[in-house]
Design a protein around this motif. Structure first.
Motif, PDB file in Angstrom:
ATOM      1  N   SER A  58     -17.303  35.593  -1.645  1.00 51.67           N
ATOM      2  CA  SER A  58     -18.542  35.051  -1.080  1.00 51.67           C
ATOM      3  C   SER A  58     -19.499  36.158  -0.655  1.00 51.67           C
ATOM      4  N   LYS A  59     -20.714  35.762  -0.348  1.00 49.08           N
ATOM      5  CA  LYS A  59     -21.710  36.701   0.172  1.00 49.08           C
ATOM      6  C   LYS A  59     -21.257  37.283   1.507  1.00 49.08           C
ATOM      7  N   ASP A  60     -20.620  36.460   2.337  1.00 43.51           N
ATOM      8  CA  ASP A  60     -20.116  36.961   3.618  1.00 43.51           C
ATOM      9  C   ASP A  60     -19.068  38.057   3.409  1.00 43.51           C
ATOM     10  N   GLN A  61     -18.173  37.839   2.455  1.00 47.22           N
ATOM     11  CA  GLN A  61     -17.136  38.838   2.191  1.00 47.22           C
ATOM     12  C   GLN A  61     -17.730  40.115   1.604  1.00 47.22           C
ATOM     13  N   LEU A  62     -18.748  39.962   0.777  1.00 51.95           N
ATOM     14  CA  LEU A  62     -19.442  41.141   0.241  1.00 51.95           C
ATOM     15  C   LEU A  62     -20.085  41.931   1.373  1.00 51.95           C
ATOM     16  N   PHE A  63     -20.697  41.229   2.311  1.00 52.70           N
ATOM     17  CA  PHE A  63     -21.347  41.899   3.441  1.00 52.70           C
ATOM     18  C   PHE A  63     -20.317  42.654   4.285  1.00 52.70           C
ATOM     19  N   LEU A  64     -19.181  42.020   4.556  1.00 46.25           N
ATOM     20  CA  LEU A  64     -18.139  42.692   5.337  1.00 46.25           C
ATOM     21  C   LEU A  64     -17.637  43.941   4.628  1.00 46.25           C
ATOM     22  N   ALA A  65     -17.482  43.854   3.307  1.00 49.13           N
ATOM     23  CA  ALA A  65     -17.042  45.024   2.537  1.00 49.13           C
ATOM     24  C   ALA A  65     -18.102  46.118   2.560  1.00 49.13           C
ATOM     25  N   ALA A  66     -19.370  45.732   2.441  1.00 52.14           N
ATOM     26  CA  ALA A  66     -20.459  46.713   2.469  1.00 52.14           C
ATOM     27  C   ALA A  66     -20.535  47.406   3.824  1.00 52.14           C
ATOM     28  N   ARG A 123     -29.564  49.140  10.940  1.00 59.49           N
ATOM     29  CA  ARG A 123     -30.009  47.856  10.404  1.00 59.49           C
ATOM     30  C   ARG A 123     -28.831  47.026   9.923  1.00 59.49           C
ATOM     31  N   LEU A 124     -27.861  47.674   9.265  1.00 63.20           N
ATOM     32  CA  LEU A 124     -26.668  46.954   8.818  1.00 63.20           C
ATOM     33  C   LEU A 124     -25.868  46.414  10.006  1.00 63.20           C
ATOM     34  N   LEU A 125     -25.725  47.222  11.043  1.00 62.94           N
ATOM     35  CA  LEU A 125     -24.986  46.785  12.218  1.00 62.94           C
ATOM     36  C   LEU A 125     -25.694  45.605  12.883  1.00 62.94           C
ATOM     37  N   ARG A 126     -27.014  45.677  12.957  1.00 58.92           N
ATOM     38  CA  ARG A 126     -27.784  44.574  13.539  1.00 58.92           C
ATOM     39  C   ARG A 126     -27.569  43.286  12.746  1.00 58.92           C
ATOM     40  N   GLU A 127     -27.652  43.376  11.429  1.00 58.63           N
ATOM     41  CA  GLU A 127     -27.431  42.200  10.588  1.00 58.63           C
ATOM     42  C   GLU A 127     -26.016  41.655  10.772  1.00 58.63           C
ATOM     43  N   PHE A 128     -25.048  42.548  10.887  1.00 59.38           N
ATOM     44  CA  PHE A 128     -23.668  42.130  11.083  1.00 59.38           C
ATOM     45  C   PHE A 128     -23.526  41.347  12.391  1.00 59.38           C
ATOM     46  N   LEU A 129     -24.044  41.893  13.466  1.00 60.17           N
ATOM     47  CA  LEU A 129     -23.924  41.230  14.764  1.00 60.17           C
ATOM     48  C   LEU A 129     -24.618  39.873  14.769  1.00 60.17           C
ATOM     49  N   VAL A 130     -25.832  39.840  14.224  1.00 52.97           N
ATOM     50  CA  VAL A 130     -26.605  38.601  14.259  1.00 52.97           C
ATOM     51  C   VAL A 130     -25.994  37.530  13.376  1.00 52.97           C
ATOM     52  N   THR A 131     -25.698  37.862  12.107  1.00 52.23           N
ATOM     53  CA  THR A 131     -25.288  36.829  11.151  1.00 52.23           C
ATOM     54  C   THR A 131     -23.807  36.493  11.204  1.00 52.23           C
ATOM     55  N   GLN A 132     -22.964  37.469  11.508  1.00 50.18           N
ATOM     56  CA  GLN A 132     -21.526  37.223  11.447  1.00 50.18           C
ATOM     57  C   GLN A 132     -20.916  36.846  12.798  1.00 50.18           C
TER      58      GLN A 132
END
Length: 199
Positions: A58-66, A123-132
């Motif tokens: 999934s997109k979520d799993q891709l984001f976690l891997a990234a 920016r990646l950390l911010r996206e992680f905190l907000v979306t995940q």
């Protein structure tokens, strides 16, 4: 006999996964989690979107891997969200500390150090905190959608501030305090940010 060179998208090979991750990191950092699509990431990596799903699901799993996330927040959030809504703040702090105090906390600290000095990682950390994390918690609590950005930002500021002081700056006595001491001290503030009066 002459051979013709194949054209089109790159087939699966050892470099494909790395190319997808590079494209994903750039897309998530530049456009954010919501605006970055699997199709656009696949295009930037030169692969078919089906190959992205093959490698990452999934997109979520891709984001976690990234992100290089050591744990999937979706596996931890039931621990936070089960039980009385008035105890979410304390359970969030307790779960947060249990991860950061464990071996999984080592890559998390490295990510936090990088985010402090690198705008792209921030920016990646911010996206992680907000979306995940924060979006899922706040939606579960049925918070007014108009208040989501402020409440989420306040929670993030408190939690990241705690992480910086305990694991990076190592300010005493926060750095060596028993987790339950910090849960008792910080939990009520997080609870107010999540559900209390902000005025």
């Amino acid at each position: 006999m002459a051979t013709t060179r194949r054209t089109g998208r790159r087939p699966g090979n050892p470099g494909t996964r790395a190319a997808i991750l590079d494209a994903a990191r750039a897309a998530f950092a530049e456009r954010g989690f919501d605006a970055a699509s699997i199709r656009s990431i696949a295009g930037a990596a030169g692969v078919d979107p089906a190959l992205v799903h093959h490698y990452f699901g999934s997109k979520d799993q891709l984001f976690l891997a990234a992100m290089g996330a050591p744990l999937d927040p979706a596996e931890l959030l039931p621990r936070v969200l089960s039980g009385d809504a008035d105890g979410v703040g304390e359970r969030l702090v307790r779960t947060f500390l249990s991860v950061w105090d464990s071996p999984a906390g080592t890559p998390a600290v490295a990510l936090l150090r990088s985010a402090v000095s690198n705008a792209w990682t921030a920016r990646l950390l911010r996206e992680f905190l907000v979306t995940q994390v924060l979006r899922r918690v706040l939606h579960h609590l049925d918070v007014d959608p108009a208040e989501l950005p402020l409440r989420g930002s306040l929670v993030a500021s408190q939690m990241i501030g705690l992480a910086v002081m305990r694991y990076v700056v190592r300010l005493e006595p926060v750095a060596s305090a028993p987790p339950e001491t910090l849960v008792a001290a910080v939990g009520p503030t997080i609870q107010r940010y999540l559900r209390g009066d902000l005025t």
